[in-house]
Design a protein around this motif. Structure first.
Motif, mmCIF file in Angstrom:
data_model
loop_
_atom_site.group_PDB
_atom_site.id
_atom_site.type_symbol
_atom_site.label_atom_id
_atom_site.label_comp_id
_atom_site.label_asym_id
_atom_site.label_seq_id
_atom_site.Cartn_x
_atom_site.Cartn_y
_atom_site.Cartn_z
ATOM 1 N N ARG A 109 62.421 10.873 81.543
ATOM 2 C CA ARG A 109 61.808 10.402 82.798
ATOM 3 C C ARG A 109 62.645 10.781 84.021
ATOM 4 O O ARG A 109 62.384 10.301 85.131
ATOM 5 C CB ARG A 109 61.635 8.888 82.746
ATOM 6 N N ALA A 110 63.602 11.653 83.860
ATOM 7 C CA ALA A 110 64.466 12.030 84.978
ATOM 8 C C ALA A 110 63.667 12.667 86.110
ATOM 9 O O ALA A 110 63.866 12.347 87.292
ATOM 10 C CB ALA A 110 65.558 12.982 84.490
ATOM 11 N N ASP A 111 62.748 13.584 85.778
ATOM 12 C CA ASP A 111 61.956 14.243 86.819
ATOM 13 C C ASP A 111 61.053 13.242 87.545
ATOM 14 O O ASP A 111 60.850 13.349 88.762
ATOM 15 C CB ASP A 111 61.112 15.359 86.218
ATOM 16 N N LEU A 114 63.066 11.432 90.216
ATOM 17 C CA LEU A 114 63.321 12.261 91.391
ATOM 18 C C LEU A 114 62.061 12.414 92.247
ATOM 19 O O LEU A 114 62.120 12.353 93.478
ATOM 20 C CB LEU A 114 63.826 13.637 90.955
ATOM 21 N N GLU A 115 60.919 12.582 91.596
ATOM 22 C CA GLU A 115 59.660 12.727 92.328
ATOM 23 C C GLU A 115 59.329 11.450 93.101
ATOM 24 O O GLU A 115 58.913 11.502 94.255
ATOM 25 C CB GLU A 115 58.533 13.052 91.347
#
Length: 435
Positions: A109-111, A114-115
């Motif tokens: 879920r890192a992206d 950031l989003e």
């Protein structure tokens, strides 16, 4: 921004929980509500989809212990995590005194983190605000799951200005009260920094509370499985997919012949089966009908009102208020029908700026009534959150506000502006009457 009531000696702060979808924002408020002492917690209001995804927002009022004779109240909000409800995010974010960014600690879920953070920056920029200038903490959630990013890596990724951060689990309660105590203290310090020097040393903070704020708020007894003072509203599922995302209108979607009412239920109760019924007209059809009616009134041609507009029929005392042709006077209570008749007459007379100003007063009255849904003393009074509470389209509300501001500033307003504003007022009335 913070509101101050000098008569009741009360401060009210708005704190918004922001972050990616399914990150734990709603679960955080549910845990706080379930475990806080009854004398400190208010009624939890949650507007969700049938699969428990937040559609509009969650709202939880929390009372804090007195500080130097001042009552302090927090209004905790969440925003919808789904990106296609960004207009609602903007509405809920308006006037926030503090932010809690709830990140998802899972590697995959890192992206998404950031989003969501970039989206937060963009929405704040549209309001003329910057993230680093607002009281902010980071709540790195789901620390009870496997395959997690280290807290240090999450901070390097999301928190370049080294705001307070804490590892949390919204399921077990790990770190939630510590985060709430920290954001409350930061918001309070920010408020005190804006006070004139003549006010003295301010409120002093929460250090004077024995055991700290978290210990004072938390109930030591086991939380109930379903608190009785929660209001959970879910959008009834549709038999066919929505034609657009976000839905084009809260009336008349998702498809022809289908209705999607908002059903309110108490936790733990089985929902009653939804009966089929006639579909309410979509707002674009409503605006078209209003335009034809206004033209008919100007030309003097009689028109026939639809059954939905005259289902109750105006009373004998107010029958004279109904305009020739299509009229929506009967949708309002008797005491408000004169104002509705003035709007219809102003549109027919091509006095569009007057119609817009009357619509603004009408909508303000509807929002004030809707605020009582969360309790007369704990209701969110921020007008930016009322469309979400009623289930209205946030984009349409922004357009309504823009037209009203243009009319007040003496700018050019058209028949289309007035008809759209009246259509929005009618939608708001229908939504408020269904509560």
């Amino acid at each position: 921004m913070a509101s101050v009531n000098p008569l009741s000696r009360e401060l009210v702060f708005k704190i918004v929980y922001y972050g990616p979808g399914l990150g734990g924002k709603t679960t955080t408020l549910e845990y706080l509500h379930a475990t806080a002492k009854p004398e400190y917690r208010g009624k939890l209001v949650s507007l969700a989809t049938p699969v428990d995804r937040t559609l509009y927002f969650d709202f939880l009022p929390v009372r804090l212990p007195q500080l130097r004779g001042m009552n302090v109240r927090l209004q905790l909000f969440t925003v919808p995590g789904q990106v296609y409800f960004n207009a609602t995010r903007k509405l809920v974010l308006t006037g926030a005194d503090g932010l809690v960014f709830v990140s998802d600690s899972q590697v995959v879920r890192a992206d998404a983190n950031l989003e969501s953070l970039e989206n937060l920056r963009d929405n704040l920029a549209e309001q003329g605000r910057q993230l680093q200038q607002i009281p902010l903490i980071f709540q790195h959630n789901k620390r009870d799951l496997p395959d997690l990013l280290p807290l240090e890596e999450l901070d390097d990724m999301l928190n370049p200005f080294r705001a307070f951060s804490v590892g949390t689990s919204a399921k077990t309660g790990l770190g939630l009260y510590e985060g709430l105590e920290e954001i409350s203290a930061i918001v309070l310090r920010a408020f005190e920094s804006r006070l004139p020097d003549a006010m003295g040393s301010g409120l002093g903070g929460f250090d004077a509370i024995e055991g700290g704020l978290a210990r004072a708020l938390r109930d030591a007894s086991p939380p109930p499985s379903a608190p009785l003072d929660a209001v959970i509203s879910r959008l009834a599922p549709a038999s066919r997919p929505w034609s657009s995302m976000p839905p084009d209108s809260t009336i008349g979607e998702p498809s022809e012949g289908e209705d999607a009412p908002v059903a309110t239920e108490a936790p733990g109760r089985e929902r009653a089966p939804r009966s089929a019924g006639p579909r309410a007209p979509a707002s674009r059809d409503l605006a078209s009908s209003l335009r034809l009616a206004a033209a008919a009134r100007r030309s003097g041609a009689p028109g026939e009102a639809p059954a939905t507009a005259r289902a109750d029929g105006p009373s004998a005392a107010t029958r004279h208020l109904a305009q020739p042709g299509l009229s929506f006077v009967a949708l309002w209570p008797t005491a408000e029908r004169e104002g509705v008749a003035e709007i219809e007459a102003a549109i027919a007379a091509e006095r569009y700026a007057v119609a817009l100003e009357r619509c603004e007063a009408l909508v303000a009255g509807i929002f004030a009534k809707a605020a009582e849904l969360a309790g007369s003393t704990e209701a969110p009074r921020d007008p930016a959150t009322m469309p979400a509470l009623l289930g209205l389209d946030g984009r349409r509300y922004l357009g309504f506000r823009a037209a009203v501001r243009r009319a007040r500033a003496g700018g050019e307003v058209t028949e289309r502006d007035a008809l759209r504003a009246f259509a929005f007022a009618i939608e708001a009335r229908l939504a408020e009457s269904a509560i």
